[in-house]
Design a protein around this motif. Structure first.
Motif, PDB file in Angstrom:
ATOM      1  N   ARG A 104     -60.075  29.608   6.417  1.00 58.68           N
ATOM      2  CA  ARG A 104     -59.960  28.790   5.309  1.00 58.68           C
ATOM      3  C   ARG A 104     -58.916  27.814   5.183  1.00 58.68           C
ATOM      4  NH1 ARG A 104     -62.998  27.758   0.769  1.00 58.68           N
ATOM      5  NH2 ARG A 104     -64.960  28.003   2.114  1.00 58.68           N
ATOM      6  N   ALA A 105     -58.822  26.560   5.272  1.00 60.91           N
ATOM      7  CA  ALA A 105     -57.374  25.987   4.949  1.00 60.91           C
ATOM      8  C   ALA A 105     -57.216  25.893   3.430  1.00 60.91           C
ATOM      9  CB  ALA A 105     -57.593  24.591   5.412  1.00 60.91           C
ATOM     10  N   ALA A 106     -55.977  26.415   3.110  1.00 59.46           N
ATOM     11  CA  ALA A 106     -55.619  26.492   1.830  1.00 59.46           C
ATOM     12  C   ALA A 106     -54.135  26.070   1.430  1.00 59.46           C
ATOM     13  CB  ALA A 106     -55.836  27.673   1.281  1.00 59.46           C
ATOM     14  N   CYS A 107     -53.718  25.544   0.423  1.00 60.73           N
ATOM     15  CA  CYS A 107     -52.393  25.490   0.287  1.00 60.73           C
ATOM     16  C   CYS A 107     -51.967  26.968  -0.305  1.00 60.73           C
ATOM     17  CB  CYS A 107     -52.097  24.698  -1.078  1.00 60.73           C
ATOM     18  SG  CYS A 107     -52.867  22.962  -0.640  1.00 60.73           S
ATOM     19  N   PHE A 108     -50.767  27.303   0.444  1.00 56.18           N
ATOM     20  CA  PHE A 108     -50.043  28.463   0.291  1.00 56.18           C
ATOM     21  C   PHE A 108     -48.941  28.374  -0.704  1.00 56.18           C
ATOM     22  CE2 PHE A 108     -52.734  29.893   3.487  1.00 56.18           C
ATOM     23  CZ  PHE A 108     -52.765  31.421   3.600  1.00 56.18           C
ATOM     24  N   VAL A 109     -48.642  29.442  -1.553  1.00 59.37           N
ATOM     25  CA  VAL A 109     -47.170  29.718  -2.178  1.00 59.37           C
ATOM     26  C   VAL A 109     -46.339  30.326  -1.323  1.00 59.37           C
ATOM     27  CG1 VAL A 109     -46.172  30.230  -4.432  1.00 59.37           C
ATOM     28  CG2 VAL A 109     -48.517  29.326  -4.293  1.00 59.37           C
ATOM     29  N   GLY A 127     -48.598  21.058   5.889  1.00 61.52           N
ATOM     30  CA  GLY A 127     -49.884  21.543   5.229  1.00 61.52           C
ATOM     31  C   GLY A 127     -50.032  22.026   3.998  1.00 61.52           C
ATOM     32  N   GLY A 128     -49.313  21.336   3.224  1.00 64.91           N
ATOM     33  CA  GLY A 128     -49.337  21.636   1.674  1.00 64.91           C
ATOM     34  C   GLY A 128     -48.779  22.829   1.241  1.00 64.91           C
ATOM     35  N   THR A 129     -48.035  23.439   1.661  1.00 61.25           N
ATOM     36  CA  THR A 129     -47.299  24.686   1.050  1.00 61.25           C
ATOM     37  C   THR A 129     -46.544  24.065  -0.304  1.00 61.25           C
ATOM     38  OG1 THR A 129     -47.213  25.668   3.242  1.00 61.25           O
ATOM     39  CG2 THR A 129     -45.693  26.519   1.752  1.00 61.25           C
ATOM     40  N   ILE A 130     -46.624  25.006  -1.110  1.00 58.99           N
ATOM     41  CA  ILE A 130     -45.812  25.081  -2.208  1.00 58.99           C
ATOM     42  C   ILE A 130     -44.742  26.186  -2.407  1.00 58.99           C
ATOM     43  CG2 ILE A 130     -45.989  25.115  -4.842  1.00 58.99           C
ATOM     44  CD1 ILE A 130     -49.124  24.944  -4.407  1.00 58.99           C
ATOM     45  N   PHE A 131     -43.643  25.594  -2.556  1.00 59.81           N
ATOM     46  CA  PHE A 131     -42.300  26.240  -1.930  1.00 59.81           C
ATOM     47  C   PHE A 131     -41.902  26.871  -3.576  1.00 59.81           C
ATOM     48  CE2 PHE A 131     -42.259  23.732   1.748  1.00 59.81           C
ATOM     49  CZ  PHE A 131     -42.348  24.538   2.881  1.00 59.81           C
ATOM     50  N   ALA A 141     -42.296  27.897 -13.174  1.00 59.76           N
ATOM     51  CA  ALA A 141     -43.074  26.843 -13.835  1.00 59.76           C
ATOM     52  C   ALA A 141     -43.458  25.919 -13.240  1.00 59.76           C
ATOM     53  CB  ALA A 141     -42.306  26.543 -14.975  1.00 59.76           C
ATOM     54  N   SER A 142     -42.675  25.205 -12.284  1.00 55.56           N
ATOM     55  CA  SER A 142     -43.099  23.997 -11.344  1.00 55.56           C
ATOM     56  C   SER A 142     -44.248  24.304 -10.323  1.00 55.56           C
ATOM     57  CB  SER A 142     -41.877  23.585 -10.622  1.00 55.56           C
ATOM     58  OG  SER A 142     -42.018  22.392  -9.811  1.00 55.56           O
ATOM     59  N   VAL A 143     -43.967  25.728  -9.748  1.00 57.58           N
ATOM     60  CA  VAL A 143     -44.929  26.199  -8.856  1.00 57.58           C
ATOM     61  C   VAL A 143     -46.437  26.286  -9.769  1.00 57.58           C
ATOM     62  CG1 VAL A 143     -45.682  28.206  -7.517  1.00 57.58           C
ATOM     63  CG2 VAL A 143     -43.392  27.221  -7.319  1.00 57.58           C
ATOM     64  N   MET A 144     -46.420  26.682 -10.962  1.00 59.10           N
ATOM     65  CA  MET A 144     -47.780  26.991 -11.556  1.00 59.10           C
ATOM     66  C   MET A 144     -48.217  25.570 -11.739  1.00 59.10           C
ATOM     67  SD  MET A 144     -48.487  30.060 -12.123  1.00 59.10           S
ATOM     68  CE  MET A 144     -49.338  30.299 -13.409  1.00 59.10           C
ATOM     69  N   GLN A 145     -47.584  24.561 -12.197  1.00 56.63           N
ATOM     70  CA  GLN A 145     -47.841  23.355 -12.547  1.00 56.63           C
ATOM     71  C   GLN A 145     -48.560  22.728 -11.154  1.00 56.63           C
ATOM     72  OE1 GLN A 145     -45.167  20.479 -14.332  1.00 56.63           O
ATOM     73  NE2 GLN A 145     -46.659  19.024 -14.123  1.00 56.63           N
ATOM     74  N   THR A 146     -47.854  22.922 -10.081  1.00 58.06           N
ATOM     75  CA  THR A 146     -48.453  22.310  -9.013  1.00 58.06           C
ATOM     76  C   THR A 146     -49.758  22.842  -8.415  1.00 58.06           C
ATOM     77  OG1 THR A 146     -45.909  21.839  -8.297  1.00 58.06           O
ATOM     78  CG2 THR A 146     -47.745  21.691  -6.516  1.00 58.06           C
ATOM     79  N   MET A 147     -49.718  24.272  -8.627  1.00 57.79           N
ATOM     80  CA  MET A 147     -50.956  25.085  -8.201  1.00 57.79           C
ATOM     81  C   MET A 147     -52.116  24.414  -8.932  1.00 57.79           C
ATOM     82  SD  MET A 147     -49.610  28.941  -7.973  1.00 57.79           S
ATOM     83  CE  MET A 147     -51.385  29.626  -8.120  1.00 57.79           C
ATOM     84  N   VAL A 148     -51.836  24.200 -10.128  1.00 61.01           N
ATOM     85  CA  VAL A 148     -52.956  23.707 -11.080  1.00 61.01           C
ATOM     86  C   VAL A 148     -53.426  22.200 -10.625  1.00 61.01           C
ATOM     87  CG1 VAL A 148     -53.624  22.984 -13.496  1.00 61.01           C
ATOM     88  CG2 VAL A 148     -52.278  25.108 -13.039  1.00 61.01           C
ATOM     89  N   ARG A 177     -49.117  36.800 -13.811  1.00 65.06           N
ATOM     90  CA  ARG A 177     -48.732  35.651 -14.210  1.00 65.06           C
ATOM     91  C   ARG A 177     -49.403  34.486 -13.403  1.00 65.06           C
ATOM     92  NH1 ARG A 177     -42.868  32.752 -15.646  1.00 65.06           N
ATOM     93  NH2 ARG A 177     -43.943  30.560 -16.355  1.00 65.06           N
ATOM     94  N   ILE A 178     -49.341  34.787 -12.170  1.00 69.17           N
ATOM     95  CA  ILE A 178     -49.946  33.852 -11.161  1.00 69.17           C
ATOM     96  C   ILE A 178     -51.565  33.404 -11.286  1.00 69.17           C
ATOM     97  CG2 ILE A 178     -50.831  35.183  -9.051  1.00 69.17           C
ATOM     98  CD1 ILE A 178     -48.456  32.418  -8.682  1.00 69.17           C
ATOM     99  N   PHE A 179     -51.972  34.299 -12.157  1.00 66.07           N
ATOM    100  CA  PHE A 179     -53.578  34.114 -12.316  1.00 66.07           C
ATOM    101  C   PHE A 179     -53.786  33.104 -13.317  1.00 66.07           C
ATOM    102  CE2 PHE A 179     -53.401  38.152 -10.013  1.00 66.07           C
ATOM    103  CZ  PHE A 179     -54.602  38.308  -9.444  1.00 66.07           C
TER     104      PHE A 179
END
Length: 264
Positions: A104-109, A127-131, A141-148, A177-179
């Motif tokens: 499954r293609a997904a955006c990874f953190v 590929g959309g990775t979130i660093f 906080a920035s990563v969580m916002q991008t994930m949402v 917290r990631i949940f």
């Protein structure tokens, strides 16, 4: 004092390098071409009525072939939920990303250092990775916002809640917290157990050894005998707005059970 047994020498390792190294280099070049083609031509990046876009199918195909070059046969067990979903998985090495991508293609953190790796960083970003910069609350906080944002936009996101790779088959504590991203989106959470096996028995040596770096693991795995690389899509975890810790614990429990040889 007893000394650990010396591993038996593998006479086929050199032969595997002879044909796997050229194939790997060719496949990397193909990956660059495909990535540039998809970015410039294919604009659809999300599922429609459960159907994968062309870009996602190409990512899965490329990852599956990459794993076969390393002698890894990807095996799907269970059914992944349709996008968008937050996948949470155990983490033992860089292979985990390609293993999940084969299904499954997904955006990874991923850790921010990967963005600076030659070629790998560019492919990951494309590929959309979130660093994420580990230890930085502002980065988190920035990563969580991008994930949402990605989840609300219809993309699935995959995370490793252990916060780093485990060694010797140990499954570390999951960070809760990631949940929150799944609760804010809101989307379902599906635990995924990534398990390497030979003849049905779990093989923990496929992961990073202690003090082993990316290149060392890549070179070692490139010469290893074939393995099954299992992707267990497990029962989704119910949303618990007031109990993120319980969501993390339940995800970990289900993954631990799937990793256990007795439950495989």
């Amino acid at each position: 004092m007893d000394t650990p047994p010396t591993p038996a020498r593998d006479p086929w390792r050199a032969v595997r390098y002879l044909w796997r190294v050229p194939l790997l280099l060719l496949h990397i070049v193909l990956g660059i071409v495909l990535c540039a083609f998809i970015l410039s031509w294919n604009k659809q990046r999300v599922m429609v009525d459960g159907r994968e876009p062309f870009a996602h199918r190409m990512i899965r195909w490329w990852s599956t072939v990459l794993m076969r070059i390393f002698g890894l046969r990807s095996v799907r067990i269970g059914t992944p939920l349709p996008d968008p979903v937050l996948f949470v998985a155990n983490h033992t090495s860089w292979i985990d990303i390609e293993l999940l991508h084969s299904q499954r293609a997904a955006c990874f953190v991923a850790k921010a250092e990967i963005a600076r790796w030659p070629l790998v960083g560019w492919l990951a970003a494309s590929g959309g990775t979130i660093f994420h910069r580990r230890g930085s609350n502002h980065s988190l906080a920035s990563v969580m916002q991008t994930m949402v944002e990605r989840l609300r936009g219809g993309r699935s996101v995959a995370v490793f809640p252990e916060g780093g790779t485990g060694h010797n088959g140990v499954l570390k504590v999951f960070h809760a917290r990631i949940f929150q991203a799944a609760l804010d989106a809101p989307v379902p959470v599906q635990p995924v157990a990534l398990r390497f096996a030979r003849d049905g028995k779990r093989v923990i040596e496929a992961g990073f050894r202690e003090h082993e770096n990316f290149m060392g693991n890549l070179l070692r795995m490139l010469g290893e005998a074939p393995l099954d690389a299992e992707v267990h899509f497990l029962q989704p975890v119910p949303a618990m707005p007031d109990a993120r810790r319980r969501m993390a614990e339940l995800s970990r429990e289900r993954i631990a059970a799937a990793l256990d040889d007795a439950h495989a």
